[in-house]
Design a protein around this motif. Structure first.
Motif, PDB file in Angstrom:
ATOM      1  N   GLY A   1     -15.056 -13.965  83.062  1.00  0.00           N
ATOM      2  CA  GLY A   1     -15.003 -12.513  83.486  1.00  0.00           C
ATOM      3  C   GLY A   1     -13.487 -11.732  83.782  1.00  0.00           C
ATOM      4  O   GLY A   1     -13.573 -10.935  84.585  1.00  0.00           O
ATOM      5  N   CYS A   2     -12.268 -12.565  83.327  1.00  0.00           N
ATOM      6  CA  CYS A   2     -11.127 -12.040  84.085  1.00  0.00           C
ATOM      7  C   CYS A   2     -10.836 -10.661  83.199  1.00  0.00           C
ATOM      8  O   CYS A   2     -10.046 -10.256  83.460  1.00  0.00           O
ATOM      9  N   LYS A   3     -11.707 -10.320  82.238  1.00  0.00           N
ATOM     10  CA  LYS A   3     -11.496  -8.985  81.309  1.00  0.00           C
ATOM     11  C   LYS A   3     -10.139  -9.062  80.578  1.00  0.00           C
ATOM     12  O   LYS A   3      -9.842  -7.983  80.118  1.00  0.00           O
TER      13      LYS A   3
ATOM     14  N   ASP B   1     -19.840  -7.579  81.169  1.00  0.00           N
ATOM     15  CA  ASP B   1     -21.103  -7.531  81.576  1.00  0.00           C
ATOM     16  C   ASP B   1     -21.231  -7.718  83.122  1.00  0.00           C
ATOM     17  O   ASP B   1     -20.953  -8.767  83.592  1.00  0.00           O
ATOM     18  N   LYS B   2     -21.401  -6.463  83.881  1.00  0.00           N
ATOM     19  CA  LYS B   2     -21.233  -6.626  85.313  1.00  0.00           C
ATOM     20  C   LYS B   2     -22.145  -7.634  86.246  1.00  0.00           C
ATOM     21  O   LYS B   2     -21.566  -8.354  87.045  1.00  0.00           O
ATOM     22  N   GLU B   3     -23.370  -7.439  85.645  1.00  0.00           N
ATOM     23  CA  GLU B   3     -24.474  -8.401  86.084  1.00  0.00           C
ATOM     24  C   GLU B   3     -24.150  -9.959  86.046  1.00  0.00           C
ATOM     25  O   GLU B   3     -24.125 -10.638  87.027  1.00  0.00           O
ATOM     26  N   LYS B   4     -23.582 -10.210  84.775  1.00  0.00           N
ATOM     27  CA  LYS B   4     -23.487 -11.445  84.496  1.00  0.00           C
ATOM     28  C   LYS B   4     -22.093 -11.914  84.940  1.00  0.00           C
ATOM     29  O   LYS B   4     -21.706 -13.083  85.127  1.00  0.00           O
TER      30      LYS B   4
ATOM     31  N   PRO C   1     -12.369 -12.740  95.137  1.00  0.00           N
ATOM     32  CA  PRO C   1     -12.923 -11.508  95.846  1.00  0.00           C
ATOM     33  C   PRO C   1     -12.407 -10.133  95.377  1.00  0.00           C
ATOM     34  O   PRO C   1     -12.645  -9.035  95.621  1.00  0.00           O
ATOM     35  N   ARG C   2     -11.292 -10.125  94.510  1.00  0.00           N
ATOM     36  CA  ARG C   2     -10.781  -9.159  93.946  1.00  0.00           C
ATOM     37  C   ARG C   2     -11.125  -8.732  92.719  1.00  0.00           C
ATOM     38  O   ARG C   2     -10.818  -7.749  92.032  1.00  0.00           O
ATOM     39  N   LYS C   3     -12.276  -9.440  91.930  1.00  0.00           N
ATOM     40  CA  LYS C   3     -12.693  -9.255  90.820  1.00  0.00           C
ATOM     41  C   LYS C   3     -13.497  -7.796  90.677  1.00  0.00           C
ATOM     42  O   LYS C   3     -13.384  -7.275  89.582  1.00  0.00           O
ATOM     43  N   ASP C   4     -14.422  -7.590  91.497  1.00  0.00           N
ATOM     44  CA  ASP C   4     -15.345  -6.385  91.438  1.00  0.00           C
ATOM     45  C   ASP C   4     -14.417  -5.035  91.104  1.00  0.00           C
ATOM     46  O   ASP C   4     -14.949  -4.005  90.486  1.00  0.00           O
TER      47      ASP C   4
ATOM     48  N   ASP D   1      -3.828  -4.855  99.406  1.00  0.00           N
ATOM     49  CA  ASP D   1      -5.010  -3.760  99.305  1.00  0.00           C
ATOM     50  C   ASP D   1      -6.066  -4.168  98.662  1.00  0.00           C
ATOM     51  O   ASP D   1      -7.038  -3.563  98.127  1.00  0.00           O
ATOM     52  N   GLY D   2      -6.276  -5.614  98.540  1.00  0.00           N
ATOM     53  CA  GLY D   2      -7.475  -5.888  97.978  1.00  0.00           C
ATOM     54  C   GLY D   2      -7.659  -5.637  96.278  1.00  0.00           C
ATOM     55  O   GLY D   2      -8.665  -6.110  95.685  1.00  0.00           O
ATOM     56  N   ARG D   3      -6.790  -5.528  95.666  1.00  0.00           N
ATOM     57  CA  ARG D   3      -6.718  -5.104  94.211  1.00  0.00           C
ATOM     58  C   ARG D   3      -6.165  -6.326  93.326  1.00  0.00           C
ATOM     59  O   ARG D   3      -5.327  -7.081  93.998  1.00  0.00           O
ATOM     60  N   CYS D   4      -6.809  -6.358  92.170  1.00  0.00           N
ATOM     61  CA  CYS D   4      -6.186  -7.506  91.193  1.00  0.00           C
ATOM     62  C   CYS D   4      -4.799  -7.455  91.192  1.00  0.00           C
ATOM     63  O   CYS D   4      -4.191  -6.514  90.830  1.00  0.00           O
TER      64      CYS D   4
END
Lengths: 648, 324, 150
Positions: free
Chosen positions: A586-588, A602-605, B205-208, B230-233
């Motif tokens: 999920g590195c996008k 897909d955020k959930e997966k 931890p910075r993925k979301d 700053d917690g960002r990628c």
């Protein structure tokens, strides 16, 4: 080299085109020795019926698992030979075709070198085919209904050509009335034909067509999905008028106390809060503008409801959200005109006798602010009229393109003024840079104007003029002279309707340098976009005449009718790329790379996913994935590496 | 003779950090020591090479070898350990991929010796003496030094490796999990790398907060960037984080310390060349489309081998720099 | 044949829609060009992975070419831009490995440019002939081999 394959190599002599230079027998001798090579055959023409039969028989006789064909270009016969495999019961992708004609025999003088190169390229294919997997054609269900965004002429034409018993069209128009900008013209060129007589029958057809669901006074809020499977969310704005009860008598309009600037008349006059957008609107129903109505400013005005004898006013009406599933989307959001206030020298401001061409169209219109009389702001007739072409056009500072129709429009309006004798003795001058009049009949109109003593003054760039003065006395400074006019018309550039921005973002389309929606190919495929199933027509794609917008509408309908047939599923590209969810972190990285927006996260997966309907199999994402999580069918890493190894 | 499984721990061209990592298991080290008999561990115990030579083939259940191979002595010993061990574990980045010492593959013996023994200003070596494999001491004794190879090799280019415990140094959890798997006989297929294959982004931890679409308008160096916390990628700011091309399992210790990943766990399964995969990913998201714009962005990254191959140069496709 | 008799081994990645077609046209025009360049077909130049290029060098290629569609003309809209970016980033890396940057060449050849195809291929052959063989495997030096301690 695994003892499990039985590979067949077929060398085509191509009637000496190949064998005249390449020693095919030497190639056969050499490559026959390769392990798992079950047979190496030579024939004169493999593309002939006999040749194809030979391959088919050989496949059966030797129980071949993979096939290599050394012949002409893949562009000539790859499909032919894939067909042969399929008929012989072998998956068509178990084949590799090597071009030893265009790429070797025809371009290499020395026969030894040609033979050696052929040997190397065929060997590469031999190593490659071990990695070939079987792939089947895939089809998905599709919805054949269509969403048309924009009820101007392009949109209406598209809708009429698409709608049928087994295909519903949803036509969404943000304004109350259909017809778009064309409802603002009194006459059209080249024959000064009555514009509304020309277009209203078409608009009326749309209203009456049972297979078109007209969503006027509505906006598309969101679109999700993909070709064949879109879902559009549409907001139907509250009209506060009950369509079935209203007879269009105008009683409500007459009593409304509110006056606001009239968009349809290009702000030259006022309209009421309850109003008909266009005189003779289609559909013939007014709407109540809740942005300006007193009831929505905490006043209890009931004048319109009181005046209505048919109980057609309903203050309780509410906006309604509907979701419609469709298979294709046609963007027909049209144009607006460039604001000449952006060009300082032209001194364009409200209240004086300098008009845009679109404003002037309203002035000349029977349903416009002056009832079609050619009068200045003070009510008197003009004696001198200057019409300036190319305002805001063909100029890097403003819009660097020609808007196609303005020269013809200005000439049309001059012709109309003279023919109708709207102002006796009026002197008309056109200030222009070039006259670009693409449609037939315009030369005649132009010549008539010259005979009628209309003056045509050529200047290097009309955007460099300066205008000053006040009403009835406007000085226009040109490079070599200053002229005076008591009325000036500026033909401004056509720019994309600002509402199209929302769709560009929503559908992830791209824009060209001028802000118009970028099609798949400006010359060869101008109506489709890289987003499969989304089409752009009319002046949303480029400034167009009425004729061209009609053509676009019909053509897009034609494309959709062949690509999206009711009841039929759509075949999708077989050689697509796929993401292995076990490997994807999920590195996008890939998401931004796809021009078809085929990759989504897909955020959930927590992984990314490639939409198999939209993927075209280019492999760009495959090469970029830092985890090697994406595989390109038929062009996998191992497959290509094997081919490279075989070449060296 | 005890019933406990026997193991060996050996170090080649390494910094000692992997030995530290084993000691840093804290109390767990006592459990380990209790569960196995360590038969060779030069840094900590007094066994001799002879002891190993005299063992039966396969007598050691497992040997954990860290460090890259660049001396003939190292090659001799790891080959010895291969004979005497049932399983060989490449322990740490150096054994797995060549590690930081692997960057020496941008040099060779001649250029290194020239620099170290001749060119450096602070040398006092007027006769330009460089080490030889054999020399006479006091005219009587022949002293031997191992051969110094031109290149650093990962362990699996010298001997057959059964498993890899990645990291520089491997995280305590990675080590403990590996030991437990051995003792419980729950090892995966031979050749496996003992940490999750999905790259670090999966657990970062910075993925979301990472946007779906990131592109690079310039490469930036962390020491000149003031928002590391700053917690960002990191990639949003153009700071090269090897996370996308690095397998997980390390606990994101670096990320949690506001430092971008440098790739020490090596690439995910199936990736041949970690540096090239990251190069392709980074290049693909460079923002400008035209030549000049692209060049401007690349000017901000004068050295590529440093960030891309910090740990993996000897395991890359090209293996080393070509010397003239 | 060069003076030293060295015939370069050059691998060229050609994209299905443009450069492969350009090569076809060169054939239709019966243009004569060196046989030293061998072709690998991909659907888009954007498929070309830096790993392919390095493996080609490692495997014995003296030169590698990528031939794609002209910018703005990519059949898949933008694939060639990604190729351009990767190529520009790969060049300095090659330099750090001490591989002459001219051994990798990116060019744009449309489906109608037969003459350009032949010219580009000949040009590459000339450049590589002058640079000489890469011999990457040989340049790795002697592989050490000592026996286990006994």
């Amino acid at each position: 080299m695994n003892g499990k394959e039985r590979i067949g190599l077929f060398l085509c002599e191509c009637s000496k085109n190949i064998s005249g230079t390449i020693d095919v027998h030497k190639v056969k001798d050499e490559l026959s020795r390769l392990p798992d090579m079950a047979t190496v055959e030579i024939t004169n023409l493999y593309c002939s019926q006999e040749g194809k039969n030979e391959i088919a028989e050989s496949i059966k006789k030797h129980d071949l698992t993979k096939v290599i064909i050394g012949a002409c270009s893949v562009k000539q016969h790859e499909k032919t030979f894939m067909g042969v495999l399929e008929e012989a019961g072998l998956n068509p992708y178990y084949m590799q075709m090597v071009n030893i004609r265009e790429h070797i025999a025809w371009v290499t003088k020395d026969p030894d070198q040609a033979t050696a190169k052929a040997m190397a390229q065929l060997k590469a294919a031999y190593f490659r085919v071990y990695y070939h997997d079987a792939f089947e054609k895939k089809e998905i269900d599709a919805n054949a209904d269509v969403l048309v965004v924009g009820g101007g002429l392009a949109g209406c034409e598209a809708a009429l050509n698409l709608a049928s018993e087994d295909r519903k069209v949803y036509l969404v128009e943000t304004n109350p009335s259909l017809g778009g900008q064309a409802t603002k013209y009194e006459f059209s060129y080249p024959h000064l034909e009555c514009c509304s007589c020309m277009i209203v029958p078409k608009l009326q057809e749309v209203v009456e067509n049972p297979n078109i669901e007209l969503l006027n006074y509505s906006d598309v809020e969101d679109v999700v999905g993909f070709f064949g499977n879109f879902n559009a969310t549409i907001k139907k704005k509250a009209k506060y008028v009950v369509p079935d009860k209203c007879i269009g008598c105008n009683a409500c309009v007459e009593v409304c106390p509110v006056e606001v600037p009239n968009e349809h008349d290009e702000f030259l006059n006022m309209r009421k809060a309850v109003y008909f957008q266009v005189t003779g609107a289609t559909p013939f129903i007014p709407v109540l503008d809740d942005q300006n109505c007193l009831r929505f400013k905490d006043q209890d005005c009931t004048k319109c409801r009181d005046a209505c004898m048919f109980e057609a006013i309903d203050y309780a009406d509410k906006d309604e959200i509907v979701e419609v599933p469709v298979g294709a989307i046609v963007l027909a959001t049209g144009f607006e005109t460039y604001d000449p206030a952006n060009i300082p020298g032209l001194n364009y401001q409200p209240g004086i006798d300098i008009y845009t061409a679109l404003q002037f169209e309203r002035l000349l219109s029977n349903t416009g602010p002056t009832g079609g009389k050619l009068v200045k702001r003070d009510g008197s007739k003009p004696t001198s009229l200057v019409m300036v072409h190319c305002v805001g056009s063909r100029d890097k500072r403003y819009n660097n393109y020609c808007s196609n129709v303005c020269c013809s429009a200005l000439i049309k309006m001059s012709a109309h003024i003279l023919e109708e004798k709207m102002a006796e003795g009026i002197k008309i001058t056109h200030v222009y840079r070039d006259l670009t009049m693409g449609s037939t009949g315009m030369e005649e109109m132009y010549e008539k104007l010259e005979e009628g003593e209309v003056r045509f003054l050529k200047v290097p760039n009309p955007n460099d003029l300066s205008l000053h003065g006040s009403n009835s006395n406007i000085q226009i400074t040109l490079p070599h002279e200053t002229i005076q006019a008591d009325m000036v018309v500026l033909a401004t550039a056509m720019v994309p309707n600002r509402k199209s921005e929302k769709f560009i973002e929503m559908l992830m389309l791209s824009q060209d340098a001028d802000g118009f929606v970028m099609p798949t190919h400006k010359k060869m495929d101008p109506l489709a976009t890289p987003i499969e199933g989304v089409f752009v027509i009319g002046s949303a794609s480029y400034p167009e005449s009425i004729t061209d917008t009609i053509i676009d509408g019909a053509a897009a309908a034609g494309k959709i009718r062949s690509e999206l047939q009711p009841g039929k599923s759509i075949e999708i590209e077989t050689l697509i790329s796929t993401i292995d969810e076990e490997q994807c972190s999920g590195c996008k990285t890939c998401v931004v790379l796809c021009p078809y927006q085929a990759i989504g996260y897909d955020k959930e997966k927590g992984v990314s996913h490639i939409n198999e309907v939209l993927c075209r199999g280019c492999g760009t994402c495959v090469a970029a994935c830092p985890s090697n999580a994406i595989t390109a069918r038929h062009y996998e890493d191992n497959t290509i590496l094997a081919e490279i190894g075989g070449l060296l | 003779m005890s019933e406990k499984p026997k193991i060996g721990i050996y170090w080649c061209s390494s910094c000692g950090g992997c030995e530290e990592a084993i000691v840093d298991l804290n109390e767990t080290i006592l459990d380990v020591v209790a569960a196995v008999d360590i038969m060779l561990w030069p840094v900590a115990m007094d066994f001799k090479y002879e002891d190993v030579v005299n063992m039966e083939d396969g007598e050691l259940l497992a040997s954990f070898i860290n460090g890259g191979i660049r001396l003939s002595e190292q090659e001799e010993i790891v080959k010895l350990l291969r004979k005497k061990s049932q399983l060989i574990f490449a322990f740490g980045s150096c054994a797995h991929m060549g590690g930081v010492p692997g960057l020496a593959n941008l040099q060779n013996r001649e250029s290194i010796f020239n620099r170290v023994y001749k060119e450096i200003d602070s040398n006092d070596n007027p006769d330009n003496i460089i080490p030889e494999t054999k020399s006479m001491v006091d005219g009587k004794y022949e002293a031997e030094l191992p051969v110094f190879y031109d290149s650093v090799y990962p362990l699996d280019q010298i001997i057959d490796v059964d498993y890899y415990i990645p990291g520089c140094a491997p995280a305590p959890d990675t080590i403990t999990d590996a030991f437990m798997a051995i003792l419980k006989n729950e090892l995966p297929d031979k050749g496996s790398i003992l940490s999750p294959s999905k790259s670090l982004c999966d657990t970062c931890p910075r993925k979301d907060t990472k946007p779906d679409k990131v592109d690079i308008d310039a490469f930036r160096r962390p020491q000149f960037y003031d928002k590391l916390d700053d917690g960002r990628c990191f990639l949003e700011a153009g700071i090269i984080c090897m996370g996308p091309a690095t397998r997980g399992g390390c606990g994101e210790r670096c990320i949690n310390a506001n430092m971008a990943c440098r790739g020490c766990y090596g690439p995910p399964d199936g990736v041949k060349d970690q540096g090239l995969r990251m190069l392709s990913a980074l290049a693909s998201i460079i923002k400008p489309n035209e030549e000049e714009g692209i060049e401007e962005v690349l000017k901000t990254l004068p050295d590529q081998i440093g960030p891309l191959y910090m740990y993996g140069l000897p395991s890359s496709i090209l293996f080393r720099k070509k010397m003239d | 044949m060069t003076e030293t008799g060295f015939e370069p081994k050059i691998v060229a990645f050609v994209c299905n829609w443009c450069s492969y077609g350009g090569a076809d046209i060169a054939g239709s025009m019966r243009l004569n060009y060196t046989a030293n360049v061998k072709l690998i077909r991909v659907m888009c130049s954007g498929r070309v992975d830096p790993e392919f290029i390095m493996e080609a060098f490692r495997g014995g290629a003296d030169g590698v070419m990528i031939l794609g569609c002209h910018p703005g003309d990519c059949h898949y809209i933008e694939g060639n831009y990604k190729t351009l970016k990767r190529y520009n980033m790969l060049k300095p890396l090659l330099k750090q490995f001490n591989i002459e940057q001219d051994r990798l060449h990116l060019d744009w050849v449309s489906a109608s440019e037969g003459e350009k195809f032949a010219r580009v291929v000949e040009g590459m052959n000339d450049r590589i002939s002058k640079l000489g063989p890469l011999n990457w495997d040989k340049s790795l030096g002697e592989r050490p081999h000592v026996e286990a301690l006994s």
